[in-house]
Design a protein around this motif. Structure first.
Motif, PDB file in Angstrom:
ATOM      1  N   GLN A 129      -1.952  12.887   4.546  1.00 20.19           N
ATOM      2  CA  GLN A 129      -2.293  14.248   4.126  1.00 20.19           C
ATOM      3  C   GLN A 129      -2.858  14.374   2.721  1.00 20.19           C
ATOM      4  OE1 GLN A 129      -2.015  16.821   6.351  1.00 20.19           O
ATOM      5  NE2 GLN A 129      -1.440  15.240   7.821  1.00 20.19           N
ATOM      6  N   GLY A 130      -2.733  13.341   1.897  1.00 20.79           N
ATOM      7  CA  GLY A 130      -3.180  13.437   0.513  1.00 20.79           C
ATOM      8  C   GLY A 130      -2.187  14.220  -0.327  1.00 20.79           C
ATOM      9  N   LEU A 131      -2.674  14.942  -1.353  1.00 17.93           N
ATOM     10  CA  LEU A 131      -1.800  15.709  -2.233  1.00 17.93           C
ATOM     11  C   LEU A 131      -1.189  16.897  -1.495  1.00 17.93           C
ATOM     12  CD1 LEU A 131      -3.936  15.836  -5.498  1.00 17.93           C
ATOM     13  CD2 LEU A 131      -1.843  14.538  -5.125  1.00 17.93           C
ATOM     14  N   ALA A 132       0.085  17.153  -1.729  1.00 15.78           N
ATOM     15  CA  ALA A 132       0.765  18.301  -1.141  1.00 15.78           C
ATOM     16  C   ALA A 132       0.365  19.551  -1.923  1.00 15.78           C
ATOM     17  CB  ALA A 132       2.273  18.103  -1.174  1.00 15.78           C
TER      18      ALA A 132
ATOM     19  N   GLU B 152       0.863  -1.180   0.000  1.00 10.96           N
ATOM     20  CA  GLU B 152       0.000   0.000   0.000  1.00 10.96           C
ATOM     21  C   GLU B 152       0.901   1.233   0.000  1.00 10.96           C
ATOM     22  OE1 GLU B 152      -3.244   0.333  -0.214  1.00 10.96           O
ATOM     23  OE2 GLU B 152      -3.869  -1.741   0.073  1.00 10.96           O
ATOM     24  N   PRO B 153       0.608   2.226  -0.826  1.00 12.74           N
ATOM     25  CA  PRO B 153       1.445   3.425  -0.854  1.00 12.74           C
ATOM     26  C   PRO B 153       1.277   4.231   0.435  1.00 12.74           C
ATOM     27  CG  PRO B 153      -0.509   3.773  -2.173  1.00 12.74           C
ATOM     28  CD  PRO B 153      -0.532   2.329  -1.734  1.00 12.74           C
ATOM     29  N   TYR B 154       2.376   4.780   0.935  1.00 12.27           N
ATOM     30  CA  TYR B 154       2.257   5.659   2.094  1.00 12.27           C
ATOM     31  C   TYR B 154       2.876   7.031   1.845  1.00 12.27           C
ATOM     32  CZ  TYR B 154       6.986   4.117   3.485  1.00 12.27           C
ATOM     33  OH  TYR B 154       8.328   3.821   3.517  1.00 12.27           O
ATOM     34  N   GLU B 155       3.793   7.135   0.872  1.00  5.48           N
ATOM     35  CA  GLU B 155       4.336   8.431   0.484  1.00  5.48           C
ATOM     36  C   GLU B 155       4.730   8.388  -0.987  1.00  5.48           C
ATOM     37  OE1 GLU B 155       6.444  10.059   4.579  1.00  5.48           O
ATOM     38  OE2 GLU B 155       7.677   8.952   3.149  1.00  5.48           O
ATOM     39  N   ILE B 156       4.604   9.548  -1.639  1.00  6.81           N
ATOM     40  CA  ILE B 156       5.094   9.704  -3.007  1.00  6.81           C
ATOM     41  C   ILE B 156       5.917  10.995  -3.033  1.00  6.81           C
ATOM     42  CG2 ILE B 156       4.528  10.015  -5.446  1.00  6.81           C
ATOM     43  CD1 ILE B 156       1.902   8.549  -4.948  1.00  6.81           C
ATOM     44  N   TYR B 157       7.159  10.873  -3.491  1.00  2.51           N
ATOM     45  CA  TYR B 157       8.056  12.015  -3.620  1.00  2.51           C
ATOM     46  C   TYR B 157       8.258  12.338  -5.089  1.00  2.51           C
ATOM     47  CZ  TYR B 157       9.156  11.717   1.305  1.00  2.51           C
ATOM     48  OH  TYR B 157       9.048  11.725   2.669  1.00  2.51           O
ATOM     49  N   GLU B 158       8.510  13.622  -5.373  1.00  2.00           N
ATOM     50  CA  GLU B 158       8.787  14.067  -6.726  1.00  2.00           C
ATOM     51  C   GLU B 158      10.104  14.838  -6.748  1.00  2.00           C
ATOM     52  OE1 GLU B 158       6.455  16.440 -10.184  1.00  2.00           O
ATOM     53  OE2 GLU B 158       6.764  17.564  -8.331  1.00  2.00           O
ATOM     54  N   ALA B 159      10.920  14.574  -7.763  1.00  2.00           N
ATOM     55  CA  ALA B 159      12.164  15.320  -7.960  1.00  2.00           C
ATOM     56  C   ALA B 159      12.258  15.735  -9.420  1.00  2.00           C
ATOM     57  CB  ALA B 159      13.371  14.476  -7.570  1.00  2.00           C
ATOM     58  N   ASP B 160      12.622  16.989  -9.642  1.00  2.00           N
ATOM     59  CA  ASP B 160      12.761  17.513 -10.998  1.00  2.00           C
ATOM     60  C   ASP B 160      14.030  16.997 -11.662  1.00  2.00           C
ATOM     61  OD1 ASP B 160      10.436  19.069 -11.001  1.00  2.00           O
ATOM     62  OD2 ASP B 160      11.457  20.724  -9.978  1.00  2.00           O
ATOM     63  N   ARG B 161      13.981  16.927 -12.964  1.00  2.00           N
ATOM     64  CA  ARG B 161      15.108  16.449 -13.767  1.00  2.00           C
ATOM     65  C   ARG B 161      16.401  17.208 -13.446  1.00  2.00           C
ATOM     66  NH1 ARG B 161      15.658  13.763 -18.697  1.00  2.00           N
ATOM     67  NH2 ARG B 161      17.641  14.194 -19.702  1.00  2.00           N
TER      68      ARG B 161
ATOM     69  N   LYS C 247      14.657  11.420  -1.303  1.00  2.00           N
ATOM     70  CA  LYS C 247      13.783  12.218  -0.439  1.00  2.00           C
ATOM     71  C   LYS C 247      14.399  13.578  -0.132  1.00  2.00           C
ATOM     72  CE  LYS C 247      11.622   9.846   2.918  1.00  2.00           C
ATOM     73  NZ  LYS C 247      11.374   8.802   3.953  1.00  2.00           N
ATOM     74  N   ILE C 248      15.726  13.635  -0.008  1.00  2.00           N
ATOM     75  CA  ILE C 248      16.404  14.903   0.248  1.00  2.00           C
ATOM     76  C   ILE C 248      16.335  15.805  -0.981  1.00  2.00           C
ATOM     77  CG2 ILE C 248      18.696  15.951   0.615  1.00  2.00           C
ATOM     78  CD1 ILE C 248      19.292  13.457   2.418  1.00  2.00           C
ATOM     79  N   ILE C 249      16.576  15.236  -2.149  1.00  3.31           N
ATOM     80  CA  ILE C 249      16.562  16.011  -3.396  1.00  3.31           C
ATOM     81  C   ILE C 249      15.135  16.446  -3.739  1.00  3.31           C
ATOM     82  CG2 ILE C 249      16.964  15.913  -5.900  1.00  3.31           C
ATOM     83  CD1 ILE C 249      19.234  13.898  -5.264  1.00  3.31           C
ATOM     84  N   GLY C 250      14.191  15.537  -3.587  1.00  5.18           N
ATOM     85  CA  GLY C 250      12.816  15.798  -3.991  1.00  5.18           C
ATOM     86  C   GLY C 250      11.982  16.447  -2.911  1.00  5.18           C
ATOM     87  N   ARG C 251      10.691  16.373  -3.108  1.00  4.83           N
ATOM     88  CA  ARG C 251       9.734  16.912  -2.143  1.00  4.83           C
ATOM     89  C   ARG C 251       8.527  15.995  -2.077  1.00  4.83           C
ATOM     90  NH1 ARG C 251      11.291  19.371  -5.933  1.00  4.83           N
ATOM     91  NH2 ARG C 251      10.161  19.616  -7.842  1.00  4.83           N
ATOM     92  N   LEU C 252       7.902  15.979  -0.941  1.00  4.84           N
ATOM     93  CA  LEU C 252       6.740  15.131  -0.727  1.00  4.84           C
ATOM     94  C   LEU C 252       5.579  15.636  -1.582  1.00  4.84           C
ATOM     95  CD1 LEU C 252       5.612  12.738   0.938  1.00  4.84           C
ATOM     96  CD2 LEU C 252       4.872  14.416   2.634  1.00  4.84           C
ATOM     97  N   ALA C 253       5.052  14.773  -2.439  1.00  4.52           N
ATOM     98  CA  ALA C 253       3.940  15.146  -3.317  1.00  4.52           C
ATOM     99  C   ALA C 253       2.611  14.610  -2.803  1.00  4.52           C
ATOM    100  CB  ALA C 253       4.186  14.614  -4.728  1.00  4.52           C
ATOM    101  N   TRP C 254       2.653  13.481  -2.086  1.00  9.98           N
ATOM    102  CA  TRP C 254       1.440  12.844  -1.573  1.00  9.98           C
ATOM    103  C   TRP C 254       1.826  12.012  -0.362  1.00  9.98           C
ATOM    104  CZ3 TRP C 254       0.156   7.816  -0.526  1.00  9.98           C
ATOM    105  CH2 TRP C 254      -1.200   7.543  -0.302  1.00  9.98           C
ATOM    106  N   SER C 255       0.923  11.952   0.614  1.00 12.45           N
ATOM    107  CA  SER C 255       1.112  11.036   1.736  1.00 12.45           C
ATOM    108  C   SER C 255      -0.229  10.440   2.118  1.00 12.45           C
ATOM    109  CB  SER C 255       1.745  11.741   2.941  1.00 12.45           C
ATOM    110  OG  SER C 255       0.818  12.609   3.553  1.00 12.45           O
ATOM    111  N   ARG C 256      -0.160   9.258   2.696  1.00  9.75           N
ATOM    112  CA  ARG C 256      -1.379   8.553   3.102  1.00  9.75           C
ATOM    113  C   ARG C 256      -2.170   9.399   4.088  1.00  9.75           C
ATOM    114  NH1 ARG C 256      -0.486   2.476   4.112  1.00  9.75           N
ATOM    115  NH2 ARG C 256       1.301   3.209   5.273  1.00  9.75           N
TER     116      ARG C 256
END
Length: 165
Positions: free
Chosen positions: A153-156, A107-116, A142-151
């Motif tokens: 909080q939902g969408l950041a 089950e997903p609990y966090e999604i991180y996004e990092a730019d190219r 996780k350090i480079i990117g940012r939290l985009a979604w969490s179980r």
């Protein structure tokens, strides 16, 4: 195939993958990537691309069809360090990478996004040969990117505010 049927199949795949790992003592190869792909597209409201499209897995129609590469990691033991994600291929076309982190039940609990640009800059300036090849740890991503979604909080809102509501 309807969205409901796909959601049902992914739910069954989660159960199978978790039970397989408990029974066999090792993960079922390849299944976490398929689950993560489905989850990222659903939770971040992305549009999937044809499997033959190289370099990225989905686009974000609300952000000028940003090309998104989707990676996954299932975390079975949070106390273990040095967990890695699949190699980021700098020579392919993509705008950002999202990393779907899943628990032992897939089950997903966090999604991180990092730019190219952020990822390529780290890879270029890193002293690690692994990082130069695009093999990053979950912690580094996780350090480079940012939290985009969490179980919890939902969408950041600061990243995905154009999709809220």
């Amino acid at each position: 195939m309807s969205l409901y049927a796909a959601d049902k199949l992914i739910g069954q795949a989660r159960q199978l993958a978790a039970e397989y790992r408990r029974t066999m003592g090792k993960p079922l190869p390849g299944i976490s990537n398929e689950i993560a792909l489905h989850d990222a597209i659903r939770l971040l409201r992305l549009k999937p691309v044809d499997a033959s499209t190289g370099g990225y897995d989905a686009v974000d129609p609300s952000r000028d069809n940003r090309r998104i590469q989707i990676k996954s990691r299932t975390i079975f033991d949070e106390s273990k360090t040095g967990q890695r994600i699949g190699q980021v291929k700098a020579d392919q076309s993509w705008d950002c990478v999202v990393l779907v982190l899943m628990d032992e039940e897939y089950e997903p609990y966090e999604i991180y996004e990092a730019d190219r640009n952020e990822l390529l800059e780290f890879m270029e300036h890193s002293s690690s040969n692994r990082a130069k090849r695009g093999a990053l740890s979950v912690a580094r991503f996780k350090i480079i990117g940012r939290l985009a979604w969490s179980r919890d909080q939902g969408l950041a809102p600061e990243i995905w505010d154009n999709q809220a509501g």
